[in-house]
Design a protein around this motif. Structure first.
Motif, PDB file in Angstrom:
ATOM      1  N   ILE A 159      -0.917  11.143  10.062  1.00  0.00           N
ATOM      2  CA  ILE A 159      -1.733  11.627   9.500  1.00  0.00           C
ATOM      3  C   ILE A 159      -1.850  11.052   8.084  1.00  0.00           C
ATOM      4  CG2 ILE A 159      -3.174  13.544   8.630  1.00  0.00           C
ATOM      5  CD1 ILE A 159      -2.074  15.144  10.840  1.00  0.00           C
ATOM      6  N   TYR A 160      -2.670  10.418   7.806  1.00  0.00           N
ATOM      7  CA  TYR A 160      -2.935   9.637   6.526  1.00  0.00           C
ATOM      8  C   TYR A 160      -4.197   9.005   6.299  1.00  0.00           C
ATOM      9  CZ  TYR A 160      -1.817   4.960   8.138  1.00  0.00           C
ATOM     10  OH  TYR A 160      -1.774   3.813   8.936  1.00  0.00           O
ATOM     11  N   ASP A 161      -4.592   8.792   5.059  1.00  0.00           N
ATOM     12  CA  ASP A 161      -5.815   8.111   4.554  1.00  0.00           C
ATOM     13  C   ASP A 161      -5.753   6.566   4.828  1.00  0.00           C
ATOM     14  OD1 ASP A 161      -8.210   6.806   3.474  1.00  0.00           O
ATOM     15  OD2 ASP A 161      -7.953   8.308   1.639  1.00  0.00           O
ATOM     16  N   THR A 162      -6.415   6.000   5.827  1.00  0.00           N
ATOM     17  CA  THR A 162      -6.242   4.343   6.018  1.00  0.00           C
ATOM     18  C   THR A 162      -7.155   3.523   5.271  1.00  0.00           C
ATOM     19  OG1 THR A 162      -7.828   4.679   7.964  1.00  0.00           O
ATOM     20  CG2 THR A 162      -5.416   5.209   8.435  1.00  0.00           C
ATOM     21  N   VAL A 163      -7.796   4.036   4.435  1.00  0.00           N
ATOM     22  CA  VAL A 163      -8.573   3.408   3.966  1.00  0.00           C
ATOM     23  C   VAL A 163      -8.296   1.967   3.244  1.00  0.00           C
ATOM     24  CG1 VAL A 163     -10.468   3.030   1.823  1.00  0.00           C
ATOM     25  CG2 VAL A 163     -10.500   5.389   3.129  1.00  0.00           C
ATOM     26  N   VAL A 164      -7.390   1.963   2.504  1.00  0.00           N
ATOM     27  CA  VAL A 164      -6.561   0.595   2.014  1.00  0.00           C
ATOM     28  C   VAL A 164      -5.913   0.060   3.038  1.00  0.00           C
ATOM     29  CG1 VAL A 164      -5.086  -0.270   0.153  1.00  0.00           C
ATOM     30  CG2 VAL A 164      -6.836   1.584  -0.489  1.00  0.00           C
ATOM     31  N   VAL A 224       0.924  -1.129   0.109  1.00  0.00           N
ATOM     32  CA  VAL A 224       0.061  -0.108  -0.177  1.00  0.00           C
ATOM     33  C   VAL A 224       0.911   1.387   0.008  1.00  0.00           C
ATOM     34  CG1 VAL A 224      -0.194   0.075   2.456  1.00  0.00           C
ATOM     35  CG2 VAL A 224      -2.059   0.955   1.073  1.00  0.00           C
ATOM     36  N   GLU A 225       0.653   2.386  -0.827  1.00  0.00           N
ATOM     37  CA  GLU A 225       1.232   3.481  -0.770  1.00  0.00           C
ATOM     38  C   GLU A 225       0.451   4.464  -0.573  1.00  0.00           C
ATOM     39  OE1 GLU A 225       4.099   4.222  -4.015  1.00  0.00           O
ATOM     40  OE2 GLU A 225       3.577   2.364  -4.722  1.00  0.00           O
ATOM     41  N   PHE A 226       0.852   5.607   0.187  1.00  0.00           N
ATOM     42  CA  PHE A 226       0.024   6.966   0.661  1.00  0.00           C
ATOM     43  C   PHE A 226       1.187   7.854   1.158  1.00  0.00           C
ATOM     44  CE2 PHE A 226       0.038   3.368   3.943  1.00  0.00           C
ATOM     45  CZ  PHE A 226       0.824   4.195   4.948  1.00  0.00           C
ATOM     46  N   ASP A 227       0.520   9.081   0.968  1.00  0.00           N
ATOM     47  CA  ASP A 227       1.341  10.168   1.553  1.00  0.00           C
ATOM     48  C   ASP A 227       0.914  10.276   3.184  1.00  0.00           C
ATOM     49  OD1 ASP A 227       2.086  10.841  -1.042  1.00  0.00           O
ATOM     50  OD2 ASP A 227       0.689  12.474  -1.318  1.00  0.00           O
ATOM     51  N   VAL A 228       1.901  10.813   3.652  1.00  0.00           N
ATOM     52  CA  VAL A 228       1.570  10.982   5.365  1.00  0.00           C
ATOM     53  C   VAL A 228       2.351  12.156   5.669  1.00  0.00           C
ATOM     54  CG1 VAL A 228       2.583   9.833   7.532  1.00  0.00           C
ATOM     55  CG2 VAL A 228       2.318   8.403   5.289  1.00  0.00           C
TER      56      VAL A 228
END
Length: 123
Positions: free
Chosen positions: A110-115, A88-92
């Motif tokens: 703080i990040y989007d945890t949906v995936v 999983v890749e995301f901006d933090v």
């Protein structure tokens, strides 16, 4: 180390999966507030994160400071390979609060945890 040096060392050690070096940046009462793992003592949080992680790749995008504040915000891209080998890749954004010795007293993630939430639940 000054606050910026601590912040850069944090990114380096986290990316290398070096829990001991990450924890050395925290004071004895250091806390982490994570949207995925909740609020925990730093040692508990990083041991749990490490146990769920096969690999981490971090790309620092910016360090932000506000004048005389004791806080720094780190903005980075996180490519997280879980023990299940799912990625999983995301901006933090991590907001780091320092004590008067430039040790990390609190870290808010703080990040989007949906995936990520779904993949961690499958572990």
């Amino acid at each position: 180390m000054d606050k910026r040096e601590v912040a850069k060392a944090y990114i380096t050690h986290l990316g290398n999966g070096n829990v001991e070096e990450v924890l050395a940046l925290f004071n004895a009462d250091g806390m982490v507030d994570s949207p995925l793992y909740g609020i925990k003592r730093a040692d508990e949080f990083y041991l749990e994160l490490n146990s769920d992680t096969a690999n981490s790749e971090l790309s620092l995008l910016g360090i932000f400071e506000e004048g005389d504040s004791e806080d720094i915000a780190l903005y980075f891209r996180y490519k997280w390979t879980l023990k299940s080998n799912k990625i999983v890749e995301f901006d933090v954004v991590d907001i780091i609060g320092f004590d008067d010795q430039n040790k990390i007293a609190k870290l808010k993630i703080i990040y989007d945890t949906v995936v990520a939430r779904k993949l961690v639940a499958e572990l």
